[in-house]
Enzyme design. Structure first.
Site, short mmCIF file in Angstrom:
data_model
loop_
_atom_site.label_atom_id
_atom_site.label_comp_id
_atom_site.label_asym_id
_atom_site.label_seq_id
_atom_site.Cartn_x
_atom_site.Cartn_y
_atom_site.Cartn_z
N GLU A 116 6.47 -3.02 -1.91
CA GLU A 116 6.27 -2.10 -0.80
C GLU A 116 6.47 -0.70 -1.33
O GLU A 116 7.09 -0.50 -2.38
CB GLU A 116 7.30 -2.37 0.29
CG GLU A 116 8.67 -1.69 0.09
CD GLU A 116 9.43 -2.14 -1.16
OE1 GLU A 116 9.14 -3.24 -1.66
OE2 GLU A 116 10.31 -1.39 -1.64
N LYS A 159 12.76 5.51 -9.91
CA LYS A 159 12.25 4.18 -9.57
C LYS A 159 11.84 3.33 -10.78
O LYS A 159 11.91 2.11 -10.75
CB LYS A 159 11.04 4.30 -8.63
CG LYS A 159 11.31 4.99 -7.30
CD LYS A 159 11.92 4.07 -6.33
CE LYS A 159 12.02 4.56 -4.88
NZ LYS A 159 12.09 5.97 -4.59
N SER A 216 16.69 13.11 -8.21
CA SER A 216 16.09 11.77 -8.26
C SER A 216 14.60 11.78 -8.57
O SER A 216 14.08 10.80 -9.11
CB SER A 216 16.34 11.03 -6.95
OG SER A 216 15.89 11.78 -5.84
#
Ligand code: PLP
Length: 398
Positions: free
Chosen positions: A115, A93, A382
């Site tokens: 969010e 991210k 990830s």
């Protein structure tokens, strides 16, 4: 064959998918953002500042790690992990959050909203907001706040205000609704750092571009290591950002197969899942036209996954397009399969993956043994599983 890698068009269309389905008040902000992004993309100073932050602040390049014991255990293809879990804040991210905070600064916007589902995007956003001295508000479903308490505390330490969203299912979809409401009200001062390859144009394109570094590095690393391209790429798909980041630089390599793994929850037949390509329909959700889990009246279905980061009713529009085109296949892994994979990777490789990531690992565990030992799989690792340890411990009674 024309390249699949050139989309979207100027209005954000990936074939019939994508576009800009937003309230009138957001149109000019999205058009400004698109224009600023195009300028930034072409600006060597922007690119070098971003590259410097990715290297020194986030920790890129991430290693491409040969999972030797997992490979031996499965007895098939050689398995490599692209280690996004080693990045600062613990998941991919941060790649996108850094790109977008630099854009916000270029646009003179000092107030940042986002969010978050599992909290990883909220943590990444709070981190870059702290790094650049911006005000930061994170919207998070109340249910997710409970299952991801560690990340809530991290965001607060980073100076962000975390707002609990109690509407509806109190998960990611409701958090996005609340963030969009805030943005409509405060659009002149505020940049919305959307966390996946979702939503209105330009987000699916822009978020993808900020994550392409995953695939660009992986391509270079596997060529150095094996002197050839992989046979298969595997990644979990929530909104689809880590997957498209890994896949996109390989789209024109016809010999490289790709599989996106959705959340099968308690099984497709139970209806308790978040696998948009298993029973989803063409719909519009939160700014984009794509596959959405809806009932026959077009109402959004409730979703379920053990992993908060995959628990969302829509999939990024580029994935819908690439699935129609036949370029990428989509499978799913159930909660049980993901939890078993979570344990396997921990025990065999000394790597505790995020529960999202564990869905990709679960698929590798299914297909690896059916492949030959001279074939190669690259799987997107990830994120790391610290945030999920207490949930998994409760499940396994540890
Ligand atoms: C958020 C998250 C995901 C799902 O998001 P995508 O946009 O589909 O990548 C997957 N893995 C981890 C570790 C995450 O934090």
């Amino acid at each position: 064959m024309t390249s699949l890698a050139t989309l979207p068009d100027a209005r954000g269309h990936f074939g019939p998918y994508g576009g800009m389905f937003v309230p009138e008040t957001l149109m000019s902000a999205l058009e400004d953002l698109t224009a600023e992004y195009q300028r930034a993309k072409a600006d060597p100073e922007f690119q070098s500042e971003l590259a410097g932050l990715l290297r020194d602040f986030a920790g890129r390049p991430t290693p491409l790690y040969f999972a030797e014991r997992l490979t031996a255990e499965l007895g098939g293809a050689k398995i490599y992990l692209k280690r996004e879990d080693l990045l600062h804040t613990g998941a991919h991210k941060i790649n996108n959050a850094l790109g977008q905070i630099l854009l916000a600064r270029r646009m003179g916007k000092q107030r940042i909203i986002a969010e978050t589902g599992a909290g990883q995007h909220g943590v990444a956003t709070a981190t870059v907001a702290a790094r650049f001295g911006c005000e930061c508000i994170i919207y998070m479903g109340a249910v997710d706040m409970e299952r991801q308490a560690l990340n809530v505390a991290r965001m607060r330490f980073l100076g962000a205000k975390v707002v609990a969203v109690t509407a509806g299912q109190a998960t990611l979809k409701e958090a996005i609704n609340e963030a969009m409401r805030d943005w409509v009200t405060n659009v002149r001062t505020t940049h919305y750092i959307l966390g996946s390859a979702l939503g209105s144009h330009p987000y699916p394109m822009m978020v993808r571009d900020f994550h392409r570094v995953i695939g660009v590095e992986a391509r270079r690393q596997i060529l150095e290591r094996e002197e050839r391209l992989p046979d298969l790429l595997v990644a979990c798909v929530g909104g689809g950002s880590n997957a498209i980041g890994l896949f996109h630089p390989f789209l024109d390599d016809a010999g490289v197969r790709m599989i996106g793994v959705e959340a099968g929850g308690e099984g497709i037949r139970t209806g308790k899942h978040a696998a948009r390509f298993q029973g989803g329909r063409l719909g519009v959700l939160q700014g984009t036209k794509t596959f959405v889990l809806t009932n026959e009246d077009g109402q959004i279905e409730l979703t379920h996954s053990v992993s908060a980061g995959l628990d969302y009713a829509a999939i990024g529009p580029e994935h819908s397009f690439l699935r129609d085109s036949g370029r990428i296949d989509y499978e799913y892994a159930t909660d049980e399969e993901a939890l078993a994979a979570f344990r396997s990777l921990a025990e065999l490789e000394g790597i505790i993956p995020a529960l999202e990531t564990a869905h990709a690992i679960a698929h590798v565990i299914k297909v690896g043994p059916q492949m030959r030992d001279n074939e190669i799989i690259v799987v997107s690792c990830s994120g790391r599983g610290d945030k999920d340890v207490s949930q998994a411990a409760a499940h396994f009674g540890l």
